[in-house]
Enzyme design. Structure first.
Site, PDB file in Angstrom:
ATOM      1  N   GLU A 163      44.950  45.447  39.536  1.00 54.94           N
ATOM      2  CA  GLU A 163      45.265  45.013  40.891  1.00 54.94           C
ATOM      3  C   GLU A 163      46.444  44.048  40.832  1.00 54.94           C
ATOM      4  OE1 GLU A 163      42.811  43.709  44.897  1.00 54.94           O
ATOM      5  OE2 GLU A 163      41.759  44.080  43.017  1.00 54.94           O
ATOM      6  N   GLU A 166      36.163  34.870  41.657  1.00 52.53           N
ATOM      7  CA  GLU A 166      36.296  35.604  42.913  1.00 52.53           C
ATOM      8  C   GLU A 166      35.002  35.553  43.718  1.00 52.53           C
ATOM      9  OE1 GLU A 166      37.823  39.980  44.447  1.00 52.53           O
ATOM     10  OE2 GLU A 166      37.137  39.753  42.382  1.00 52.53           O
TER      11      GLU A 166
END
Length: 757
Positions: free
Chosen positions: A355, A636
């Site tokens: 990502e 996260e």
């Protein structure tokens, strides 16, 4: 900007077969014009480039020119190479290319080469002699090309090097001509070239290995003690053809390298030995890791055999924080390391998996924290130019990520029909305003004002007949800790409430920016729009006493902090928020949208003790739970690692994701007590609010005017506060239970009575 004479060139034949060709040009300085007075080299690439003059790197830059919105902007660097050309008439200019963001893999859909299939080098050397004569050397058809010792390179997957193919003299006058071929010109519009206003990416520090051991499966593992971003570097000797393989990961699971969070990113480097003393440093990739698995090492691997090179954009540290609670200090250090790891040319969401994109929502909420910790003005100014370019091409739409590679990839089923999205798209407004408050640069605010207005004007066309922003896809309170791991958007907070509150904040901010810039008509227009949004919000989402639709921590935090509620409604909402937080056992119950604002909403409505208890809670979900689990960066998910040491089962799990570290802004403003009363801190507020069992705290910030600092300590004499105010500025000292004090430039000590929370 230079008058461009250079051509973008690519390696001819099979020199580019492995995505890392070498380009070079031998040249002789013009004779009869005296000594070289000055020489500048402008360089960029389609891909990433390392530039050498007579075998020496012209700078410490790596992964240059980085990642910009290549459809509209390709940045170049300018280097002073005067000293390098003072050694004689014969020289060699060399460019080593890698795939980088231009041709490498990007995103989780497996696509690559979204910007083009051809790697290219572009250089223009301008040499001025003592008599004023100018000699110009440019990339053109006279250059040569050759395959390098890099046999594979990708930002996600890693880099392979075969030392048997290495020619250390390739960019020197002693380099051989064997195997060198020609180049070809690429079609390229020099109007795309723009000077890189942000700082370069460079090696920042080196961390030694802390421990080497054997895993349960017999693998050799290395711990560097810190989750970091960069690569491994080492010198090794072994048999020719022997291969050393390095895999990287942020965590361990069941005693082995925890690679599942990487998804499809291989994060693996290989080094084929030459038989002599070999130096390995894979500078065409980067990894997010704390641990490495090493296979094929000749002999016994020791801790002093390897070192981790930390790589990120070259940012100057400006803000510090420390207090009497070492757990909070570690949390703050985790925020700092998360910033470093994700501020690598682009402000990314995470630095390790498939990502590593410039997600706009993360930066929207983190910008005030970033601008305190580091001088990010140039870094983020450059990124906002990409945002503006992407936005202008899409009628005011601010994409989920900048640069917007998602528009090149296959449709994303989870995000149907993407349009302007609360928090994420609001970065077009919130970020320039955060930088205005931090640095007081009116020119920067003016530069990005068109993007600010374009965003809110687009959103105003998306409203429902009721005047609410509830008509398009929204991330909402993304990653609410009560949402299932596989459905991160299933939050408690109503998405329309979140989005409409964000629009109100953006409209008021744009109106304020218009006033700063003297756009009176715009200010009146956006003030009126904000008033209409507030009226609709109160009518459809709030009852008379202050109950907000969906009745959860996030909706109250936003309604309070964004100024939608006033008077008795605000007071009631603050009390209700405190009740919700207490009922949750002071564990975090907010996601991306609410978490940055919940402590501020509590302390701002008189519930300071609840804010501190929320901050210092250690059970999951909380800010300190990851610290108890040994985290060295911000995660996260609150539970990226479960209490039993296993990795969260969700597919989307990163251990270096700065967004939830936005609470550091509250630590700076409330615990330490530093915030601007005027943009750029020409007038500062020093307002520490002791609590949470802390006995002391300190904060310091290098403002545009000098060092602003505060230290407070609670003792028998009361609350003792030391303040440093920069020259040419003033500060207001606001202590609990005390009248405001005006402080001129200089150092001050004030003692006040202790006040219970």
């Amino acid at each position: 900007m230079p008058t461009w004479q250079a051509t973008m060139i690519a390696a001819d034949g099979d020199a580019d077969r492995d995505g890392a060709p070498l380009l070079r040009r031998r040249f002789t300085l013009d004779d009869g014009h005296g000594a070289v007075r000055d020489a500048v080299l402008h360089v960029t690439a389609q891909g990433v480039v390392e530039t050498f003059l007579d075998g020496r790197a012209v700078s410490g830059d790596v992964l240059s020119p980085g990642w910009s919105s290549f459809e509209w902007r390709l940045r170049y660097r300018t280097h002073d190479v005067t000293a390098a050309l003072s050694t004689g008439p014969e020289h060699v200019l060399g460019l080593a290319l890698g795939n980088g963001w231009f041709r490498g893999r990007l995103g989780w859909n497996g696509g690559r080469a979204y910007y083009g299939e051809d790697l290219g080098g572009f250089a223009q050397l301008e040499v001025t002699f003592a008599d004023g004569h100018v000699q110009t050397l440019v990339t053109d058809g006279t250059w040569e090309s050759h395959a390098s010792a890099v046999t594979a390179n990708d930002l996600y997957d890693g880099q392979d090097v075969d030392a048997r193919l290495l020619d250390p003299a390739w960019a020197t006058t002693a380099g051989t001509d064997d195997g060198w071929g020609g180049v070809r010109a690429l079609e390229f519009d020099t109007a795309l070239l723009t000077e890189h206003v942000g700082p370069p990416v460079r090696r920042q520090e080196v961390l030694p290995a802390q421990r080497v051991w054997t895993s349960p499966s017999g693998r050799t593992l290395v711990d560097f003690g810190q989750n970091l971003v960069g690569w491994l570097r080492f010198t090794v000797r072994g048999e020719a053809g022997q291969v050393v393989t390095l895999r990287h990961a942020e965590v361990l699971e069941d005693g082995e390298l925890g690679v599942r969070p990487l998804r499809t990113a291989k994060a693996t480097d290989t080094f084929t030995l030459s038989g002599g003393d070999d130096v390995f440093e894979p500078t065409f990739t980067f990894h997010g890791f704390r641990y490495a698995e090493v296979d094929g090492w000749p002999g016994e691997l020791r801790t002093d055999d390897l070192e981790a090179v930390v790589v990120h954009s070259e940012l100057e540290r400006t803000g510090e924080f420390e207090c009497s609670d070492e757990m909070l200090n570690q949390l703050h250090r985790n925020v700092v390391w998360g910033t470093k790891g994700n501020f690598l040319d682009v402000p990314t969401d995470c630095p390790q998996r498939d990502e590593r994109l410039g997600w706009t929502g993360d930066l929207a909420v983190f910008a005030p924290t970033a601008a305190y910790l580091y001088d990010v003005e140039g870094f983020l100014r450059d990124w906002m130019r990409d945002l503006a370019a992407e936005q202008a091409a899409r009628d005011g739409l601010v994409a989920f990520v900048v640069p917007d590679v998602l528009k090149h990839s296959p449709p994303i089923g989870a995000f149907p029909d993407p349009d302007s999205t609360a928090v994420w798209s609001d970065v077009a407004v919130w970020l320039p305003w955060a930088l205005w408050e931090a640095y007081g640069r009116r020119d920067l605010l003016a530069e990005h004002y068109p993007a600010m207005t374009a965003h809110v004007e687009r959103v105003l066309t998306l409203l429902s007949p009721q005047g609410l922003w509830d008509t398009v896809f929204q991330f909402g309170d993304w990653l609410d800790p009560d949402a299932p791991p596989e459905r991160p958007a299933d939050a408690k907070a109503d998405k329309g409430v979140v989005a409409t509150a964000c629009l109100f904040r953006s409209l008021r901010t744009v109106a304020d920016a218009a006033r700063v810039l003297g756009h009176t008509g715009d200010a009146e227009r956006f003030d009126a729009a904000a008033a209409r949004i507030r009226t609709a919000f109160l009518e459809h989402y709030v009852d008379e006493q202050g109950l907000v639709l969906s009745d959860c921590a996030t909706v109250y935090a936003l309604a309070i902090e964004f100024g939608l509620l006033t008077g008795a409604q605000r007071e009631w909402a603050g009390q209700r928020l405190a009740e919700i937080v207490e009922k949750a056992g002071y564990r975090v119950s907010t996601g991306f949208a609410g978490t940055p604002y919940v402590t501020g909403a509590l302390s701002g409505t008189g519930h300071l003790d609840a804010a501190y208890r929320l901050l210092t809670e250690r059970k999951c979900p909380s800010w300190l739970y990851p610290v108890t689990m040994g985290a060295t960066t911000i995660w996260e998910r609150w539970d990226s690692m479960l209490p039993d040491g296993s990795i969260n089962p969700g597919e989307m799990t990163s251990f270096n994701h700065y967004a939830l570290g936005a609470v550091a802004d509250w630590m700076h403003r409330v615990v330490a007590g530093l915030s601007p009363l005027e943009p750029g801190y020409r007038r500062a507020l020093v307002a520490p609010q002791p609590g949470g069992g802390l006995t002391w705290a300190r904060g310091s910030l290098r403002t545009p005017h000098g060092n602003l600092a505060v230290r407070w300590e609670q003792g028998e004499a009361g609350l003792v506060v030391d303040v440093e105010v920069p020259a040419g500025t003033t500060a207001v000292l606001r202590l609990p239970g005390e009248a405001d004090r005006e402080l001129p430039a200089g150092t001050h000590r004030v003692t006040a009575a202790l006040t219970a929370p």
